[in-house]
Design a protein around this motif. Structure first.
Motif, PDB file in Angstrom:
ATOM      1  N   PHE A 105       0.920  -1.097  -0.437  1.00  0.00           N
ATOM      2  CA  PHE A 105       0.037  -0.149  -0.283  1.00  0.00           C
ATOM      3  C   PHE A 105       1.283   1.255   0.168  1.00  0.00           C
ATOM      4  O   PHE A 105       0.781   2.428   0.783  1.00  0.00           O
ATOM      5  CB  PHE A 105      -0.535   0.306   1.266  1.00  0.00           C
ATOM      6  CG  PHE A 105      -2.064  -1.648   1.087  1.00  0.00           C
ATOM      7  CD1 PHE A 105      -2.638  -1.453   0.371  1.00  0.00           C
ATOM      8  CD2 PHE A 105      -1.377  -1.693   2.028  1.00  0.00           C
ATOM      9  CE1 PHE A 105      -3.622  -2.961   0.181  1.00  0.00           C
ATOM     10  CE2 PHE A 105      -2.182  -3.339   2.221  1.00  0.00           C
ATOM     11  CZ  PHE A 105      -3.000  -3.699   1.208  1.00  0.00           C
ATOM     12  N   HIS A 106       1.497   1.325  -1.077  1.00  0.00           N
ATOM     13  CA  HIS A 106       2.624   2.437  -0.678  1.00  0.00           C
ATOM     14  C   HIS A 106       2.645   3.406  -1.907  1.00  0.00           C
ATOM     15  O   HIS A 106       2.710   4.702  -1.728  1.00  0.00           O
ATOM     16  CB  HIS A 106       4.087   1.976  -1.458  1.00  0.00           C
ATOM     17  CG  HIS A 106       5.025   2.918  -1.359  1.00  0.00           C
ATOM     18  ND1 HIS A 106       5.873   3.312  -0.308  1.00  0.00           N
ATOM     19  CD2 HIS A 106       6.463   3.406  -2.517  1.00  0.00           C
ATOM     20  CE1 HIS A 106       6.651   4.321  -0.287  1.00  0.00           C
ATOM     21  NE2 HIS A 106       6.910   4.293  -1.755  1.00  0.00           N
ATOM     22  N   SER A 107       1.856   3.017  -3.720  1.00  0.00           N
ATOM     23  CA  SER A 107       1.773   4.100  -4.440  1.00  0.00           C
ATOM     24  C   SER A 107       0.272   4.595  -3.574  1.00  0.00           C
ATOM     25  O   SER A 107      -0.303   3.777  -3.061  1.00  0.00           O
ATOM     26  CB  SER A 107       1.778   3.308  -5.602  1.00  0.00           C
ATOM     27  OG  SER A 107      -0.212   2.367  -5.254  1.00  0.00           O
TER      28      SER A 107
ATOM     29  N   TRP B  73      -1.369  -5.109   6.199  1.00  0.00           N
ATOM     30  CA  TRP B  73      -0.030  -3.750   5.251  1.00  0.00           C
ATOM     31  C   TRP B  73       1.796  -4.753   5.686  1.00  0.00           C
ATOM     32  O   TRP B  73       1.544  -4.038   7.418  1.00  0.00           O
ATOM     33  CB  TRP B  73      -0.962  -3.056   6.267  1.00  0.00           C
ATOM     34  CG  TRP B  73      -0.238  -1.785   5.193  1.00  0.00           C
ATOM     35  CD1 TRP B  73       0.964  -0.756   4.214  1.00  0.00           C
ATOM     36  CD2 TRP B  73      -0.392  -0.091   5.363  1.00  0.00           C
ATOM     37  NE1 TRP B  73       1.224  -0.199   4.203  1.00  0.00           N
ATOM     38  CE2 TRP B  73       0.194   0.642   4.863  1.00  0.00           C
ATOM     39  CE3 TRP B  73      -1.900   0.554   6.474  1.00  0.00           C
ATOM     40  CZ2 TRP B  73       0.428   1.818   5.341  1.00  0.00           C
ATOM     41  CZ3 TRP B  73      -1.686   1.556   6.710  1.00  0.00           C
ATOM     42  CH2 TRP B  73      -0.978   2.216   5.760  1.00  0.00           C
ATOM     43  N   PHE B  74       2.082  -4.502   4.798  1.00  0.00           N
ATOM     44  CA  PHE B  74       3.227  -4.570   5.158  1.00  0.00           C
ATOM     45  C   PHE B  74       4.258  -3.420   4.614  1.00  0.00           C
ATOM     46  O   PHE B  74       4.326  -2.944   3.716  1.00  0.00           O
ATOM     47  CB  PHE B  74       4.091  -5.964   4.320  1.00  0.00           C
ATOM     48  CG  PHE B  74       4.043  -7.598   4.862  1.00  0.00           C
ATOM     49  CD1 PHE B  74       4.285  -7.989   5.730  1.00  0.00           C
ATOM     50  CD2 PHE B  74       2.920  -7.291   3.970  1.00  0.00           C
ATOM     51  CE1 PHE B  74       4.516  -9.194   6.226  1.00  0.00           C
ATOM     52  CE2 PHE B  74       2.465  -9.044   4.294  1.00  0.00           C
ATOM     53  CZ  PHE B  74       3.430  -9.268   5.571  1.00  0.00           C
ATOM     54  N   LEU B  75       4.996  -2.900   5.684  1.00  0.00           N
ATOM     55  CA  LEU B  75       5.446  -0.851   5.285  1.00  0.00           C
ATOM     56  C   LEU B  75       6.917  -1.638   5.363  1.00  0.00           C
ATOM     57  O   LEU B  75       7.719  -2.760   5.547  1.00  0.00           O
ATOM     58  CB  LEU B  75       5.528  -1.007   6.933  1.00  0.00           C
ATOM     59  CG  LEU B  75       3.993   0.120   6.985  1.00  0.00           C
ATOM     60  CD1 LEU B  75       3.895   0.761   8.631  1.00  0.00           C
ATOM     61  CD2 LEU B  75       3.448   0.716   6.263  1.00  0.00           C
ATOM     62  N   GLY B  76       7.459  -1.135   4.549  1.00  0.00           N
ATOM     63  CA  GLY B  76       9.027  -1.149   4.037  1.00  0.00           C
ATOM     64  C   GLY B  76       9.510   0.185   5.038  1.00  0.00           C
ATOM     65  O   GLY B  76      10.465   0.256   4.668  1.00  0.00           O
ATOM     66  N   CYS B  77       8.995   0.873   6.385  1.00  0.00           N
ATOM     67  CA  CYS B  77       9.486   1.743   6.822  1.00  0.00           C
ATOM     68  C   CYS B  77       9.019   1.242   8.456  1.00  0.00           C
ATOM     69  O   CYS B  77       8.160   0.333   8.666  1.00  0.00           O
ATOM     70  CB  CYS B  77       9.521   2.918   6.165  1.00  0.00           C
ATOM     71  SG  CYS B  77       7.241   3.459   6.550  1.00  0.00           S
TER      72      CYS B  77
ATOM     73  N   TYR C  42      14.580   1.053  -1.804  1.00  0.00           N
ATOM     74  CA  TYR C  42      13.881   0.217  -3.111  1.00  0.00           C
ATOM     75  C   TYR C  42      13.816  -1.635  -2.148  1.00  0.00           C
ATOM     76  O   TYR C  42      13.346  -2.069  -3.128  1.00  0.00           O
ATOM     77  CB  TYR C  42      14.696   0.566  -4.178  1.00  0.00           C
ATOM     78  CG  TYR C  42      14.449  -0.578  -4.956  1.00  0.00           C
ATOM     79  CD1 TYR C  42      13.105   0.080  -6.024  1.00  0.00           C
ATOM     80  CD2 TYR C  42      15.144  -1.098  -5.553  1.00  0.00           C
ATOM     81  CE1 TYR C  42      13.466  -1.457  -7.436  1.00  0.00           C
ATOM     82  CE2 TYR C  42      14.580  -2.114  -6.274  1.00  0.00           C
ATOM     83  CZ  TYR C  42      13.999  -2.242  -7.073  1.00  0.00           C
ATOM     84  OH  TYR C  42      13.504  -3.028  -8.526  1.00  0.00           O
ATOM     85  N   ALA C  43      14.918  -1.620  -1.717  1.00  0.00           N
ATOM     86  CA  ALA C  43      15.553  -2.658  -1.019  1.00  0.00           C
ATOM     87  C   ALA C  43      14.226  -2.946  -0.549  1.00  0.00           C
ATOM     88  O   ALA C  43      13.720  -4.205  -0.330  1.00  0.00           O
ATOM     89  CB  ALA C  43      16.978  -2.803  -0.621  1.00  0.00           C
ATOM     90  N   ARG C  44      14.042  -2.334   0.701  1.00  0.00           N
ATOM     91  CA  ARG C  44      12.619  -2.412   1.962  1.00  0.00           C
ATOM     92  C   ARG C  44      11.758  -2.553   0.930  1.00  0.00           C
ATOM     93  O   ARG C  44      10.956  -3.629   1.368  1.00  0.00           O
ATOM     94  CB  ARG C  44      13.123  -1.634   2.407  1.00  0.00           C
ATOM     95  CG  ARG C  44      13.943  -1.693   3.922  1.00  0.00           C
ATOM     96  CD  ARG C  44      14.103  -1.175   5.168  1.00  0.00           C
ATOM     97  NE  ARG C  44      13.877   0.752   5.086  1.00  0.00           N
ATOM     98  CZ  ARG C  44      15.200   1.588   4.772  1.00  0.00           C
ATOM     99  NH1 ARG C  44      16.156   0.712   5.243  1.00  0.00           N
ATOM    100  NH2 ARG C  44      14.351   2.941   4.327  1.00  0.00           N
ATOM    101  N   SER C  45      11.054  -1.740   0.134  1.00  0.00           N
ATOM    102  CA  SER C  45      10.256  -1.948  -0.843  1.00  0.00           C
ATOM    103  C   SER C  45       9.962  -3.685  -1.197  1.00  0.00           C
ATOM    104  O   SER C  45       8.635  -3.985  -0.923  1.00  0.00           O
ATOM    105  CB  SER C  45       9.832  -0.901  -1.619  1.00  0.00           C
ATOM    106  OG  SER C  45       9.393   0.600  -1.007  1.00  0.00           O
ATOM    107  N   ARG C  46      10.874  -3.508  -2.724  1.00  0.00           N
ATOM    108  CA  ARG C  46      11.614  -5.424  -2.946  1.00  0.00           C
ATOM    109  C   ARG C  46      10.622  -6.421  -1.567  1.00  0.00           C
ATOM    110  O   ARG C  46      10.054  -7.406  -1.942  1.00  0.00           O
ATOM    111  CB  ARG C  46      12.460  -5.466  -3.034  1.00  0.00           C
ATOM    112  CG  ARG C  46      12.136  -6.625  -4.620  1.00  0.00           C
ATOM    113  CD  ARG C  46      13.260  -6.126  -5.299  1.00  0.00           C
ATOM    114  NE  ARG C  46      13.779  -6.968  -5.944  1.00  0.00           N
ATOM    115  CZ  ARG C  46      13.921  -7.296  -7.583  1.00  0.00           C
ATOM    116  NH1 ARG C  46      13.273  -6.749  -7.900  1.00  0.00           N
ATOM    117  NH2 ARG C  46      14.019  -8.763  -7.661  1.00  0.00           N
TER     118      ARG C  46
END
Length: 161
Positions: free
Chosen positions: A59-61, A80-84, A116-120
């Motif tokens: 749910f980043h975009s 919801w998996f957060l990259g932060c 980018y790495a965490r989002s991936r």
């Protein structure tokens, strides 16, 4: 599917959304310039909410955030998996969903910002924790393309819009 163990992850919300044997839909949505795609995506999300389905995503975009909003507003649930790191404040619709045990927010990072790495990494978690995928406006050279290809190679059901 084996259960994802949440060791070292920070969570807010209903952990049973990841451990119950219900079907989870992994969602990915990139930007689209076509307004018709936005309307179809919104209708799809509201339908899944009315069906009480559970979606999983980063749910980043903006498009993914809209899917999250409409699914939760219409009665569905989400992981919801957060990259932060977990945010200090949540939108009201998320607070309400947590209160009604319809949302789980998961983070394994302490950084304030996405990379980018965490989002991936989070996108791969979405794939691992879902029974099938729905992808909106797939960019053949984008971050989701390898996830799409791997899912197809494994015989996972993937719906593209």
């Amino acid at each position: 599917m084996s259960v994802l163990e949440l060791v070292g992850m920070k969570t807010v919300g209903n952990k049973k959304l990841l451990t119950e044997p219900t079907s989870r839909i992994g969602v990915f949505a990139s930007r689209s310039e076509d307004p018709a795609v936005g309307i179809i995506r919104e209708q799809w999300a509201m339908k899944k909410g009315r069906e009480r389905r559970c979606i999983v995503g980063t749910f980043h975009s903006k498009a993914e955030c809209e899917i999250l909003y409409f699914v939760l507003k219409s009665g569905g649930s989400a992981v919801w998996f957060l990259g932060c790191a977990l945010p200090p404040k949540l939108p009201d619709f998320c607070k309400r969903a947590i209160r009604f045990r319809k949302l789980l927010i998961v983070s394994c990072f302490n950084s304030e910002h996405h990379s980018y790495a965490r989002s991936r990494y989070c996108a791969h978690l979405v794939d691992m924790c879902s029974n099938y995928l729905v992808i909106w406006s797939l960019n053949e050279k984008g971050m989701i393309a390898p996830i799409y290809q791997r899912a197809c190679d494994r015989g996972k059901w993937v719906e593209r819009f």
